[in-house]
Design an enzyme around this catalytic site. Structure first.
Site, PDB file in Angstrom:
ATOM      1  N   TYR A   1      48.912  34.481  53.551  1.00 42.19           N
ATOM      2  CA  TYR A   1      47.546  34.974  53.741  1.00 42.19           C
ATOM      3  C   TYR A   1      46.746  34.929  52.433  1.00 42.19           C
ATOM      4  O   TYR A   1      45.841  35.737  52.239  1.00 42.19           O
ATOM      5  CB  TYR A   1      47.580  36.403  54.301  1.00 42.19           C
ATOM      6  CG  TYR A   1      47.864  36.469  55.790  1.00 42.19           C
ATOM      7  CD1 TYR A   1      47.064  35.808  56.717  1.00 42.19           C
ATOM      8  CD2 TYR A   1      48.932  37.228  56.274  1.00 42.19           C
ATOM      9  CE1 TYR A   1      47.318  35.876  58.082  1.00 42.19           C
ATOM     10  CE2 TYR A   1      49.189  37.309  57.647  1.00 42.19           C
ATOM     11  CZ  TYR A   1      48.376  36.632  58.549  1.00 42.19           C
ATOM     12  OH  TYR A   1      48.623  36.712  59.905  1.00 42.19           O
TER      13      TYR A   1
ATOM     14  N   GLU B   1      51.977  25.982  56.302  1.00 41.29           N
ATOM     15  CA  GLU B   1      52.742  27.135  56.776  1.00 41.29           C
ATOM     16  C   GLU B   1      54.160  26.736  57.221  1.00 41.29           C
ATOM     17  O   GLU B   1      55.108  27.492  57.004  1.00 41.29           O
ATOM     18  CB  GLU B   1      51.964  27.834  57.901  1.00 41.29           C
ATOM     19  CG  GLU B   1      50.721  28.520  57.345  1.00 41.29           C
ATOM     20  CD  GLU B   1      49.709  28.960  58.403  1.00 41.29           C
ATOM     21  OE1 GLU B   1      50.021  28.898  59.612  1.00 41.29           O
ATOM     22  OE2 GLU B   1      48.604  29.370  58.004  1.00 41.29           O
TER      23      GLU B   1
ATOM     24  N   HIS C   1      50.319  35.368  65.134  1.00 39.48           N
ATOM     25  CA  HIS C   1      49.537  34.511  64.240  1.00 39.48           C
ATOM     26  C   HIS C   1      49.582  33.083  64.758  1.00 39.48           C
ATOM     27  O   HIS C   1      50.627  32.635  65.242  1.00 39.48           O
ATOM     28  CB  HIS C   1      50.122  34.535  62.824  1.00 39.48           C
ATOM     29  CG  HIS C   1      49.723  33.340  61.994  1.00 39.48           C
ATOM     30  ND1 HIS C   1      48.481  33.214  61.440  1.00 39.48           N
ATOM     31  CD2 HIS C   1      50.388  32.205  61.672  1.00 39.48           C
ATOM     32  CE1 HIS C   1      48.399  32.041  60.808  1.00 39.48           C
ATOM     33  NE2 HIS C   1      49.551  31.415  60.927  1.00 39.48           N
TER      34      HIS C   1
ATOM     35  N   ASN D   1      47.863  42.773  65.853  1.00 34.38           N
ATOM     36  CA  ASN D   1      47.389  41.858  66.897  1.00 34.38           C
ATOM     37  C   ASN D   1      48.437  40.837  67.347  1.00 34.38           C
ATOM     38  O   ASN D   1      48.115  39.753  67.807  1.00 34.38           O
ATOM     39  CB  ASN D   1      46.062  41.208  66.496  1.00 34.38           C
ATOM     40  CG  ASN D   1      46.171  40.395  65.232  1.00 34.38           C
ATOM     41  OD1 ASN D   1      47.242  40.324  64.629  1.00 34.38           O
ATOM     42  ND2 ASN D   1      45.084  39.774  64.824  1.00 34.38           N
TER      43      ASN D   1
ATOM     44  N   LYS E   1      54.305  38.484  65.353  1.00 37.48           N
ATOM     45  CA  LYS E   1      54.299  39.483  64.277  1.00 37.48           C
ATOM     46  C   LYS E   1      55.234  40.645  64.625  1.00 37.48           C
ATOM     47  O   LYS E   1      55.676  40.774  65.777  1.00 37.48           O
ATOM     48  CB  LYS E   1      52.855  39.948  64.059  1.00 37.48           C
ATOM     49  CG  LYS E   1      51.931  38.825  63.552  1.00 37.48           C
ATOM     50  CD  LYS E   1      50.486  39.313  63.414  1.00 37.48           C
ATOM     51  CE  LYS E   1      49.596  38.215  62.843  1.00 37.48           C
ATOM     52  NZ  LYS E   1      48.169  38.638  62.729  1.00 37.48           N
TER      53      LYS E   1
HETATM   54  P1  ATP Z   1      46.068  35.096  62.011  1.00 41.53           P
HETATM   55  O1  ATP Z   1      45.815  34.325  60.719  1.00 41.53           O
HETATM   56  O2  ATP Z   1      46.979  36.269  61.831  1.00 41.53           O
HETATM   57  O3  ATP Z   1      46.446  34.175  63.124  1.00 41.53           O
HETATM   58  P2  ATP Z   1      43.263  35.030  62.587  1.00 41.53           P
HETATM   59  O4  ATP Z   1      43.320  33.626  62.089  1.00 41.53           O
HETATM   60  O5  ATP Z   1      42.759  35.269  63.972  1.00 41.53           O
HETATM   61  O6  ATP Z   1      44.669  35.742  62.469  1.00 41.53           O
HETATM   62  P3  ATP Z   1      42.317  35.871  60.008  1.00 41.53           P
HETATM   63  O7  ATP Z   1      40.900  35.985  59.623  1.00 41.53           O
HETATM   64  O8  ATP Z   1      43.117  34.742  59.469  1.00 41.53           O
HETATM   65  O9  ATP Z   1      42.372  35.917  61.610  1.00 41.53           O
HETATM   66  O10 ATP Z   1      43.013  37.257  59.626  1.00 41.53           O
HETATM   67  C1  ATP Z   1      44.406  37.341  59.443  1.00 41.53           C
HETATM   68  C2  ATP Z   1      44.896  38.671  59.939  1.00 41.53           C
HETATM   69  O11 ATP Z   1      44.346  39.704  59.114  1.00 41.53           O
HETATM   70  C3  ATP Z   1      44.447  39.047  61.349  1.00 41.53           C
HETATM   71  O12 ATP Z   1      45.248  38.485  62.345  1.00 41.53           O
HETATM   72  C4  ATP Z   1      44.552  40.546  61.321  1.00 41.53           C
HETATM   73  O13 ATP Z   1      45.920  40.961  61.535  1.00 41.53           O
HETATM   74  C5  ATP Z   1      44.169  40.868  59.880  1.00 41.53           C
HETATM   75  N1  ATP Z   1      42.753  41.260  59.831  1.00 41.53           N
HETATM   76  C6  ATP Z   1      41.700  40.427  59.926  1.00 41.53           C
HETATM   77  N2  ATP Z   1      40.531  41.112  59.840  1.00 41.53           N
HETATM   78  C7  ATP Z   1      40.901  42.417  59.688  1.00 41.53           C
HETATM   79  C8  ATP Z   1      40.177  43.646  59.534  1.00 41.53           C
HETATM   80  N3  ATP Z   1      38.842  43.669  59.525  1.00 41.53           N
HETATM   81  N4  ATP Z   1      40.896  44.786  59.395  1.00 41.53           N
HETATM   82  C9  ATP Z   1      42.260  44.773  59.400  1.00 41.53           C
HETATM   83  N5  ATP Z   1      42.996  43.659  59.537  1.00 41.53           N
HETATM   84  C10 ATP Z   1      42.331  42.500  59.680  1.00 41.53           C
HETATM   85 MG    MG Z   2      44.184  33.129  60.243  1.00 36.37          MG
END
Ligand code: ATP
Ligand code: MG
Length: 131
Positions: A43, A120, A109, A106, A3
């Site tokens: 997303y 994707e 992804h 974070n 990211k």
């Molecule tokens: P990613 O899809 O980015 O790999 P993930 O699969 O671990 O992450 P997801 O639930 O898919 O988690 O969430 C996608 C992204 O949305 C997270 O990586 C984070 O950047 C953001 N996100 C998730 N929960 C929150 C939250 N409570 N507040 C802010 N941002 C969030």
């Molecule tokens: Mg995810």
């Protein structure tokens, strides 16, 4: 996908190295300034979440490094290397556990299933991506 914060903070080499050391094989890589429409589609499952707008703006805030990795059980294995979504809960030794403190920044992804990975890869590397 590394990211924008991971790219800006100079973690590209370290992250690639962790995947290589695990034994995964890189099949494609590109830097990419993500258009809003691609981030929204990527997303789409989270579109009803209150943080969706901030998430899309974050992903589009600078170049990302999109990658395709291959290997046995690569989707699950990559998610283990990446660590829990919230870096405050990611185990030390994982990418997020070692390199991040904020859920909204974070670093990386990873696709959450083989089906998601296929979707994707088409979105990020297919004709729609535009490069
Ligand atoms: P990613 O899809 O980015 O790999 P993930 O699969 O671990 O992450 P997801 O639930 O898919 O988690 O969430 C996608 C992204 O949305 C997270 O990586 C984070 O950047 C953001 N996100 C998730 N929960 C929150 C939250 N409570 N507040 C802010 N941002 C969030
Ligand atoms: Mg995810």
């Amino acid at each position: 996908m590394i990211k924008p914060d991971g790219v800006q903070r100079g973690h590209v080499g370290e992250i690639i190295s962790r995947f290589e050391k695990k034994g995964m094989v890189m099949k494609a890589l590109k830097t990419y300034q993500c258009p809003k429409a691609v981030a929204e589609e990527h997303y789409q499952d989270l579109s009803s979440k209150p943080f969706f707008g901030d998430l899309v703006n974050y992903i589009c805030s600078g170049p990302v490094v999109a990658m395709i990795w291959e290997g046995p059980g690569v989707v699950k294995s990559a998610r283990l290397l990446i660590g829990a979504t919230n870096p405050l809960e990611s185990a030390p030794g994982t990418i997020r556990g070692d390199l991040a403190v904020e859920v909204g920044r974070n670093v990386i992804h990873g696709s959450d299933s083989v089906e998601s990975a296929e979707r994707e890869i088409e979105l990020w590397f297919g004709d729609k991506a535009g490069c």
